[in-house]
Scaffold this motif. Structure first.
Motif, PDB file in Angstrom:
ATOM      1  N   GLU A 159       0.967  -1.297   0.129  1.00 29.09           N
ATOM      2  CA  GLU A 159       0.162   0.028   0.084  1.00 29.09           C
ATOM      3  C   GLU A 159       0.849   1.243   0.000  1.00 29.09           C
ATOM      4  O   GLU A 159       0.523   2.276  -0.505  1.00 29.09           O
ATOM      5  N   ARG A 160       1.963   1.107   0.852  1.00 26.63           N
ATOM      6  CA  ARG A 160       2.833   2.460   0.769  1.00 26.63           C
ATOM      7  C   ARG A 160       3.340   2.561  -0.494  1.00 26.63           C
ATOM      8  O   ARG A 160       3.616   3.709  -1.350  1.00 26.63           O
ATOM      9  N   ASP A 161       3.869   1.511  -1.390  1.00 25.79           N
ATOM     10  CA  ASP A 161       4.622   1.617  -2.671  1.00 25.79           C
ATOM     11  C   ASP A 161       3.732   1.965  -3.666  1.00 25.79           C
ATOM     12  O   ASP A 161       3.932   2.776  -4.428  1.00 25.79           O
ATOM     13  N   LYS A 162       2.256   1.979  -3.284  1.00 28.75           N
ATOM     14  CA  LYS A 162       1.292   2.280  -4.365  1.00 28.75           C
ATOM     15  C   LYS A 162       0.620   3.954  -3.945  1.00 28.75           C
ATOM     16  O   LYS A 162      -0.063   4.369  -4.799  1.00 28.75           O
ATOM     17  N   GLY A 163       1.386   4.289  -2.773  1.00 29.95           N
ATOM     18  CA  GLY A 163       1.042   5.779  -2.368  1.00 29.95           C
ATOM     19  C   GLY A 163      -0.206   5.835  -1.849  1.00 29.95           C
ATOM     20  O   GLY A 163      -0.627   6.789  -1.528  1.00 29.95           O
ATOM     21  N   LYS A 164      -0.655   4.670  -1.252  1.00 30.96           N
ATOM     22  CA  LYS A 164      -1.954   4.804  -0.470  1.00 30.96           C
ATOM     23  C   LYS A 164      -1.683   5.184   0.978  1.00 30.96           C
ATOM     24  O   LYS A 164      -2.834   5.729   1.637  1.00 30.96           O
TER      25      LYS A 164
END
Length: 167
Positions: free
Chosen positions: A113-118
């Motif tokens: 989720e962090r890597d997807k910017g969420k």
């Protein structure tokens, strides 16, 4: 019924047949019947998988350690650990129970989720800490020790319910 086989397998079957006093056909039939015995004993795919795992683990450890598990204490302990690991990994969980695998899956999900910017790094850190603390509390509980960080499960639930409310 006729079938072709490799020379190596034919030699093995012939050697086993000769050693047991059976004909080649009787040896092949006996081995085929053995391959169906487990299926006949249980209809549970999970039990068949466990038996297959135990056999594979025993053979692998014996090969790696150079001794049979029935003769070598270290190999026996490693096999016992492997069986415990397998059963723990596949057993059902109580609704309130968090295990190491679930914790790792949750942390990986948070990183995705962090890597997807969420979510940001700070949120990732808070959630990972909460997951780790909840896992430590369950480990203490399993060992019958006083549970440290008793608010960690509540913290974990709060972090995830906040996420759900935001979506």
């Amino acid at each position: 019924m006729g079938f072709a086989t490799s020379a190596k397998l034919k030699e093995r079957i012939d050697a086993e047949a000769e050693g047991s006093g059976r004909s080649r056909t009787q040896e092949i039939e006996r081995r085929l019947e053995q391959s169906f015995m487990l299926d006949d004993m249980t209809t549970s795919q999970a039990t068949r998988a466990l038996v297959s795992f135990v056999q594979l683990a025993a053979e692998t450890l014996e090969w790696e350690n150079g001794g049979k598990w029935t003769d070598d204490a270290d190999t026996a302990l490693q096999l016992a650990g492997a069986i415990t690991f397998y059963v723990d990994r596949h057993r059902p969980r109580r609704p309130d129970e968090l295990d190491h695998w679930q914790a790792m899956d949750l942390i990986k999900l948070q990183r995705t989720e962090r890597d997807k910017g969420k979510i940001d790094n700070e949120t990732l850190g808070r959630r990972s800490t909460a997951i780790t603390n909840a896992l430590a509390a369950f480990d203490d509980y399993r060992r019958g020790e006083a549970v440290r960080g008793t608010n960690s499960l509540a913290q974990l639930e709060e972090l995830f319910s906040t996420k759900e409310r935001q979506q």
